[in-house]
Design an enzyme around this catalytic site. Structure first.
Site, PDB file in Angstrom:
ATOM      1  N   ASP A 295      40.884  40.712  44.963  1.00 54.44           N
ATOM      2  CA  ASP A 295      40.908  40.089  43.636  1.00 54.44           C
ATOM      3  C   ASP A 295      42.258  40.259  42.941  1.00 54.44           C
ATOM      4  O   ASP A 295      43.032  41.162  43.265  1.00 54.44           O
ATOM      5  CB  ASP A 295      39.846  40.719  42.734  1.00 54.44           C
ATOM      6  CG  ASP A 295      38.441  40.284  43.080  1.00 54.44           C
ATOM      7  OD1 ASP A 295      38.260  39.655  44.145  1.00 54.44           O
ATOM      8  OD2 ASP A 295      37.519  40.593  42.307  1.00 54.44           O
ATOM      9  N   HIS A 346      39.167  33.079  40.457  1.00 54.29           N
ATOM     10  CA  HIS A 346      38.814  34.302  39.730  1.00 54.29           C
ATOM     11  C   HIS A 346      39.127  34.138  38.244  1.00 54.29           C
ATOM     12  O   HIS A 346      39.380  35.119  37.543  1.00 54.29           O
ATOM     13  CB  HIS A 346      39.590  35.481  40.316  1.00 54.29           C
ATOM     14  CG  HIS A 346      39.062  36.833  39.919  1.00 54.29           C
ATOM     15  ND1 HIS A 346      37.716  37.121  39.819  1.00 54.29           N
ATOM     16  CD2 HIS A 346      39.711  37.994  39.604  1.00 54.29           C
ATOM     17  CE1 HIS A 346      37.571  38.387  39.467  1.00 54.29           C
ATOM     18  NE2 HIS A 346      38.757  38.943  39.321  1.00 54.29           N
ATOM     19  N   HIS A 350      41.653  36.213  33.643  1.00 56.66           N
ATOM     20  CA  HIS A 350      40.819  37.413  33.794  1.00 56.66           C
ATOM     21  C   HIS A 350      40.145  37.845  32.487  1.00 56.66           C
ATOM     22  O   HIS A 350      40.102  39.047  32.165  1.00 56.66           O
ATOM     23  CB  HIS A 350      41.646  38.570  34.360  1.00 56.66           C
ATOM     24  CG  HIS A 350      40.833  39.566  35.149  1.00 56.66           C
ATOM     25  ND1 HIS A 350      40.055  40.533  34.555  1.00 56.66           N
ATOM     26  CD2 HIS A 350      40.667  39.738  36.481  1.00 56.66           C
ATOM     27  CE1 HIS A 350      39.461  41.267  35.480  1.00 56.66           C
ATOM     28  NE2 HIS A 350      39.820  40.797  36.667  1.00 56.66           N
ATOM     29  N   HIS A 440      41.445  44.888  45.760  1.00 55.87           N
ATOM     30  CA  HIS A 440      42.395  44.173  44.895  1.00 55.87           C
ATOM     31  C   HIS A 440      43.776  44.157  45.548  1.00 55.87           C
ATOM     32  O   HIS A 440      44.279  45.218  45.948  1.00 55.87           O
ATOM     33  CB  HIS A 440      42.490  44.842  43.521  1.00 55.87           C
ATOM     34  CG  HIS A 440      41.199  44.825  42.762  1.00 55.87           C
ATOM     35  ND1 HIS A 440      40.171  45.707  43.042  1.00 55.87           N
ATOM     36  CD2 HIS A 440      40.758  44.023  41.751  1.00 55.87           C
ATOM     37  CE1 HIS A 440      39.155  45.460  42.223  1.00 55.87           C
ATOM     38  NE2 HIS A 440      39.490  44.454  41.438  1.00 55.87           N
TER      39      HIS A 440
END
Length: 488
Positions: A295, A346, A350, A440
């Site tokens: 991510d 994603h 964020h 990540h």
């Protein structure tokens, strides 16, 4: 008798001397170790500094984008910071971001949410390239604490990398009363085009803003001079942030000559993107498969390191990317796709999507989708909401885009521990066939831990496929959400 006493004294003295020597050696070793630790820490900081300023992969020469995300029991935050080689410019940007962050943390401390939910801070940036050296960076800070609808603050910075300076509004506009009156008239004219919004606008508040240049917030591009007003600055009865674009041709007579000469440069050409297709693979229905996911990238250093490791192990993975990062590092995105990995959305910046209304959620998804399409020629088919947070509006938005919403069953906690051994153990202690593993590709420790993780997984007979391949294998379809199989 006297001789014995003297002998005893010498023994005592010798013992004391030896004790002092031991203490000195111990202190010296402590100092050396401390010095080495400090030196290593300085080296790490220098490495991060070098990393932040390595723009070989950046779409915007001279700029890199740093993303900070944090999860605690009381709040989550996501902050996007463009970093330049200029300390002066960086400090101006960091000062403003620091103010927003400190106000948020103070608010969280003094006014915790009664229902036990998490407050949220999202600071994102829109980057406009004016020339090879001049950019407009438009920051938007959205703070969700006691105020249900959030506090929105906008701050534009126009930066000149060549001359190491922030370009102020009086450097853009040739300031005199006539010019300001003309620009204000043009601004109101543009506002009136939105009749529904203009009902809430008070012209006298706009006039008041134009009396003090320091109160005006604007950015400039080859297309427009744009003014920004926070909610309630020039309106009553609406909580919208207002953005007014005045066509550059209309304001050209009122701008400074230096800026005008820069604006006459041709704008960026839109390139045609060729679709990068993924190859279908034949999978064994009884195979021991898992899906590795990464991510918050792409990252200019960490993502290429991870790609090299995956290639060495012939492993496929899924990368859930942020639109802001895609915009800055499209070449890395292309390489991810060319290496046969899957790219998912994603969001753009964020945020905690559960704090947003459905229109804002759609905007986050649309921006990311557009940036990915421009880069690899096709839309993503899967979506992971930031922080794993979703509600009915998020599900509805995913359904509208025909996305499968993907969560995870194994959390490496690389975002928390930043330790290679812990990352390895967190994966291996919770892994099982059909799992979706969360990692990540913005932390160097994740890249460092990955070879050991892959070695251990391969030793236990696991193979690595994309999330979409895993869903197909398990005959799962639709919006979901899908977590992968957890260990029981």
């Amino acid at each position: 008798m006297l001789k014995n006493k003297r002998s005893t004294r010498w023994v005592v003295r010798l013992t004391l001397i030896l004790a002092i020597i031991v203490i000195i050696i111990a202190i010296n070793q402590f100092i050396v170790k401390k010095s080495k630790a400090l030196t290593q820490n300085e080296a790490n900081q220098q490495g991060e500094w070098k990393e932040a300023h390595t723009d070989v992969h950046s779409e915007y020469p001279g700029l890199n984008l740093q993303t900070e995300t944090k999860v605690t029991d009381t709040y989550t935050l996501s902050i996007h910071t463009p970093v330049t080689k200029s300390d002066k410019i960086n400090k101006s940007i960091e000062k403003w971001i620091g103010k927003q962050k400190n106000e948020f943390l103070l608010d969280v401390k003094n006014h915790p949410l009664d229902d036990g939910s998490q407050a949220h801070l999202n600071i994102q940036v829109e980057t406009k390239k004016l020339t090879e050296d001049i950019y407009s960076l438009v920051f938007s800070s959205e703070r969700y604490t006691k105020d249900i609808d959030g506090i929105i603050v906008t701050k534009p910075f126009t930066i000149d990398l060549k001359n190491n300076r922030i370009i102020e509004i009086n450097d853009i506009i040739n300031v005199n009363k006539t010019n300001l009156d003309n620009i204000r008239t043009l601004l109101i004219h543009e506002l009136k085009k939105n009749e529904e919004l203009y009902e809430y606008v008070l012209d006298e508040l706009i006039e008041e803003k134009f009396k003090s240049l320091q109160k005006l917030k604007c950015s400039i591009s080859n297309k427009s001079l744009t003014f920004y007003f926070n909610p309630y600055e020039v309106t009553v009865g609406t909580e919208e942030r207002i953005e007014v674009n005045i066509p550059i041709k209309k304001v050209m007579p009122f701008l400074n000559g230096e800026i005008v000469s820069q604006l006459q440069l041709p704008g960026p050409k839109q390139k045609k993107t060729k679709e990068i297709k993924q190859k279908d693979r034949d999978l064994d229905p009884d195979g021991k498969y898992i899906a590795l996911t990464f991510d918050d990238g792409p990252h200019p250093q960490v993502t290429p390191d991870i790609l090299n490791t995956l290639k060495a192990y012939d492993a496929k993975a899924t990368f859930f990317m942020l639109g802001n990062q895609v915009e800055y590092y499209p070449k890395i995105v292309e390489q991810v796709a060319k290496n046969g990995h899957e790219i998912g959305s994603h969001s753009n910046s964020h945020p905690d999507l559960t704090k947003l209304n459905i229109n804002s959620i759609q905007l986050e998804i649309n921006k990311t989708n557009q940036k990915i399409v421009q880069t690899i020629g096709r839309s993503p088919e899967i979506f992971r909401p930031p922080y794993g947070a979703y509600n009915e509006d998020v599900i509805q938005s995913a359904e509208k885009h025909e996305y499968s919403m993907i969560l995870w069953s194994v959390d490496s906690q690389d975002w928390k521990c930043r330790d290679t051994t812990s990352i390895h153990d967190n994966v291996m202690n919770n892994i099982n066939p059909g799992a979706i593993v969360l990692m990540h590709d913005i932390h160097s420790t994740t890249a460092e831990a990955l070879p050991h993780v892959l070695d251990s997984l391969i030793e236990e007979g696991y193979e690595f496929i994309t999330v979409s391949e895993l869903l197909t294998l398990h005959k799962e379809s639709g919006t979901g959400p899908f977590y992968g199989k957890a260990k029981y």
